[in-house]
Scaffold this active site. Sequence first.
Site, short mmCIF file in Angstrom:
data_model
loop_
_atom_site.label_atom_id
_atom_site.label_comp_id
_atom_site.label_asym_id
_atom_site.label_seq_id
_atom_site.Cartn_x
_atom_site.Cartn_y
_atom_site.Cartn_z
N HIS A 135 6.10 -10.01 5.10
CA HIS A 135 6.07 -8.68 4.48
C HIS A 135 5.85 -7.60 5.55
CE1 HIS A 135 4.54 -5.87 1.13
NE2 HIS A 135 4.11 -5.27 2.23
N GLU A 136 4.90 -7.85 6.47
CA GLU A 136 4.59 -6.85 7.51
C GLU A 136 5.70 -6.75 8.55
OE1 GLU A 136 2.37 -5.10 6.60
OE2 GLU A 136 1.23 -6.43 5.31
N HIS B 124 8.36 -4.56 7.39
CA HIS B 124 8.05 -3.13 7.56
C HIS B 124 8.53 -2.63 8.93
CE1 HIS B 124 5.81 -1.68 4.12
NE2 HIS B 124 4.95 -2.70 4.15
N LEU C 271 0.83 -1.22 0.00
CA LEU C 271 0.00 0.00 0.00
C LEU C 271 0.86 1.26 0.00
CD1 LEU C 271 -2.80 -1.06 2.52
CD2 LEU C 271 -2.95 -0.92 0.03
#
Length: 172
Positions: free
Chosen positions: A133-134, A137, A92
């Site tokens: 993926h998170e 971050h 996003l």
Amino acid sequence: MRSLIFLPNPLLRERSNPVGLVNDDIRTLADDMLETMRCASGIGLAAIQVGEPVRLLVLDLLEKGVEHRDVFINPEIVWASKEHTVYEEGCLSIPNYYAEVERPKQVCVNYLDRCGRLKELQAEGLLATCLQHEIDHLDGILFIDYLSRLKRNMIIRKLRKKLRSEERCEKH
Ligand code: GNR
Ligand code: NI
């Protein structure tokens, strides 16, 4: 609702801080993130993507008929399979760009739930990919970091150009 931040915002490269106490402020942030994510049609979101550098992520995905809608606080990968798998990923914070990324197929993650209880989750498939993926971050890592330098720089250049034209537009 919170606003999302986008590359090249330097916050996306920062390492987020552990949550000390799971309190109502954290639960409110998690609920805001779930709503923001849903509005943006995402399946995962890390707090830093709404500008909050804390180790908190939310997921909302339906896979193989299993619904995973959850809040993960201070998540840690404690095991990853040797076997890898490839998924087409998007982010996003990097709009309109998708690429195949290879990651461990299965992971085991320790985390605190929204009540502050220690939990363990064994994940595979899209759930495992999304968790990785998170968690990346939270350490300032983006999926484009797994691509060639040429591809990565091309994406960053395009987003810089887009940002500059938006800034010019605001001045006029
Ligand atoms: O919405 C998202 N889809 C997605 C697809 C494949 C692998 C990872 C993701 S996460 C992404 C939302 C996002 O940017 N989370 O940080
Ligand atoms: Ni992302």
